[in-house]
Motif scaffolding. Structure first.
Motif, PDB file in Angstrom:
ATOM      1  N   THR A   1       0.831  -1.204   0.000  1.00 23.05           N
ATOM      2  CA  THR A   1       0.000   0.000   0.000  1.00 23.05           C
ATOM      3  C   THR A   1       0.872   1.264   0.000  1.00 23.05           C
TER       4      THR A   1
ATOM      5  N   ALA B   1       1.011   3.928  -3.159  1.00 20.58           N
ATOM      6  CA  ALA B   1       0.710   5.342  -2.889  1.00 20.58           C
ATOM      7  C   ALA B   1       1.733   6.258  -3.550  1.00 20.58           C
TER       8      ALA B   1
ATOM      9  N   ILE C   1      -6.871   5.890  -4.280  1.00 22.54           N
ATOM     10  CA  ILE C   1      -7.798   5.766  -3.143  1.00 22.54           C
ATOM     11  C   ILE C   1      -8.392   4.363  -3.123  1.00 22.54           C
TER      12      ILE C   1
ATOM     13  N   ALA D   1      -5.856   1.716  -2.005  1.00 25.57           N
ATOM     14  CA  ALA D   1      -5.538   1.867  -0.577  1.00 25.57           C
ATOM     15  C   ALA D   1      -6.671   1.336   0.294  1.00 25.57           C
ATOM     16  N   LEU D   2      -7.919   1.637  -0.099  1.00 30.07           N
ATOM     17  CA  LEU D   2      -9.056   1.195   0.724  1.00 30.07           C
ATOM     18  C   LEU D   2      -9.286  -0.308   0.605  1.00 30.07           C
TER      19      LEU D   2
ATOM     20  N   ARG E   1     -13.463  15.349   2.565  1.00 25.93           N
ATOM     21  CA  ARG E   1     -12.489  15.009   1.540  1.00 25.93           C
ATOM     22  C   ARG E   1     -13.091  15.167   0.156  1.00 25.93           C
TER      23      ARG E   1
ATOM     24  N   PHE F   1      -7.086   1.764   8.946  1.00 27.49           N
ATOM     25  CA  PHE F   1      -7.781   2.698   8.052  1.00 27.49           C
ATOM     26  C   PHE F   1      -7.237   4.128   8.180  1.00 27.49           C
TER      27      PHE F   1
ATOM     28  N   PHE G   1      -4.182   5.077   8.736  1.00 24.54           N
ATOM     29  CA  PHE G   1      -2.886   5.221   8.067  1.00 24.54           C
ATOM     30  C   PHE G   1      -3.022   5.595   6.587  1.00 24.54           C
ATOM     31  N   PRO G   2      -3.727   4.807   5.752  1.00 24.87           N
ATOM     32  CA  PRO G   2      -3.830   5.233   4.355  1.00 24.87           C
ATOM     33  C   PRO G   2      -4.601   6.530   4.187  1.00 24.87           C
ATOM     34  N   LEU G   3      -5.666   6.748   4.992  1.00 24.19           N
ATOM     35  CA  LEU G   3      -6.491   7.935   4.775  1.00 24.19           C
ATOM     36  C   LEU G   3      -5.754   9.233   5.097  1.00 24.19           C
TER      37      LEU G   3
ATOM     38  N   LEU H   1      -1.309   8.411   3.195  1.00 24.13           N
ATOM     39  CA  LEU H   1      -0.971   7.903   1.873  1.00 24.13           C
ATOM     40  C   LEU H   1      -1.718   8.545   0.715  1.00 24.13           C
ATOM     41  N   ILE H   2      -2.975   8.952   0.954  1.00 25.55           N
ATOM     42  CA  ILE H   2      -3.763   9.406  -0.181  1.00 25.55           C
ATOM     43  C   ILE H   2      -3.463  10.874  -0.451  1.00 25.55           C
ATOM     44  N   HIS H   3      -2.728  11.110  -1.501  1.00 22.42           N
ATOM     45  CA  HIS H   3      -2.358  12.500  -1.811  1.00 22.42           C
ATOM     46  C   HIS H   3      -3.240  13.066  -2.912  1.00 22.42           C
TER      47      HIS H   3
END
Lengths: 98, 206
Positions: free
Chosen positions: A31, A35, A44, A47-48, B44, B197, B199-201, B204-206
């Protein structure tokens, strides 16, 4: 139906836990690597999806849902579905209300 | 033999009920954090650019290290239950102790992460933050509320782990009665699940 004082526990081996842990670490690596790429919307989504897979691994093995009575699995499913309904309905409301 | 049976009959214990109770509590936790995740999703959706910009300021490496720390602490917690089921009390105490130590590592990382942000004025109401766009302000607001609420859960987990170590030592939690340790484990895994959840939110999510 003899639950109650009896501990009808399923003993899970250390090896199983370590395998799941290695799986979780690999997914964390994947992940983070994904990213770093520019995939627009798919960033997105991926990742989800990976987070959901990790969550399922934790719930089924670490939290023993796989080995518990069916009642626990039904409870967990209903709780998660309830949250998803909240989420989806909020977005319906939000997308059309403006 | 008869005597011990009579004693057993008087000791009311319902491990199954205890576990159901714990799961019900976890569902209330799910809804508590779930509400915040919904707020995050809506904002978001509205302020995609601001969120994207602000999220680049978090250190992915620190987030990843904390993810690995929490996943490992979940492993040691799960293994401690197997250990007590096998009657290996000292191993079980050691594994719960390792869980506690990893929780502390997580909190120390969080401390450095947050203080670094504070130094840059990036905290709710901070001057530098208020000069930014609405999306960035909302992102950092949610960042502090959500990871902060999660960190409170980690601290509570550390208190619970300490109690479990004492219970294991005194034999209150033992080979035949370990539902308290199991329920502590369920709580700890939920804390891990929420981080999975978060961590990526946030990182990571750019």
């Amino acid at each position: 139906m003899d639950h109650g004082t009896k501990n009808h526990a399923h003993v899970i081996g250390y090896g199983t836990y370590i395998l799941v842990w290695l799986g979780l670490l690999s997914f964390t690596g994947i992940t983070v690597a994904v990213a770093g790429m520019d995939l627009q919307f798919y960033n997105i989504a991926i990742a989800l999806i990976i987070a959901t897979v990790k969550a399922i691994m934790v719930m089924t093995i670490f939290m023993h849902l796989k080995f518990e009575d069916r009642v626990f699995r039904i409870f967990a499913t209903v709780a998660i579905l309830t949250l998803l309904i909240f989420l989806v309905l909020t977005f319906f409301d939000y997308s059309f209300a403006r | 033999m008869n005597h011990s049976n009579a004693v057993q009959a008087h000791m009311h214990r319902d491990d199954y009920g205890a576990k159901i109770g714990m799961w019900l509590f976890l569902f209330t936790e799910l809804i508590l954090f779930g509400g915040l995740f919904i707020v995050y999703a809506v904002y978001r959706f509205t302020y995609g650019d601001g969120f994207s910009l602000a999220s680049k300021e978090l250190d992915t490496l620190v987030g990843m290290i904390n993810t690995i720390v929490l996943l490992t602490s979940s492993l040691t917690m799960a293994m401690s239950i197997t250990a007590i089921q096998q009657g290996r009390r000292r191993l079980s105490i050691g594994l719960v102790g390792a869980t506690n130590a990893l929780a502390l590592v997580f909190m120390v990382n969080k401390y450095f992460e947050w203080t670094a942000k504070f130094h840059h004025g990036l905290f709710p109401g901070g001057k530098e933050l208020l000069e930014r766009t609405n999306g960035e302000i909302l992102y950092f607001g949610l960042y502090y509320v959500m990871t902060g609420l999660h960190a409170i859960h980690v601290l509570i987990g550390m208190v619970i782990m300490t109690f479990m170590m004492v219970y294991l030592k005194t034999g209150h939690v033992n080979k035949d009665s370990f539902v308290k340790l199991e329920n502590s484990g369920l709580y700890w895994h939920l804390v891990d699940l929420i981080w999975i959840f978060l961590f990526p939110l946030f990182y990571l999510i750019h």
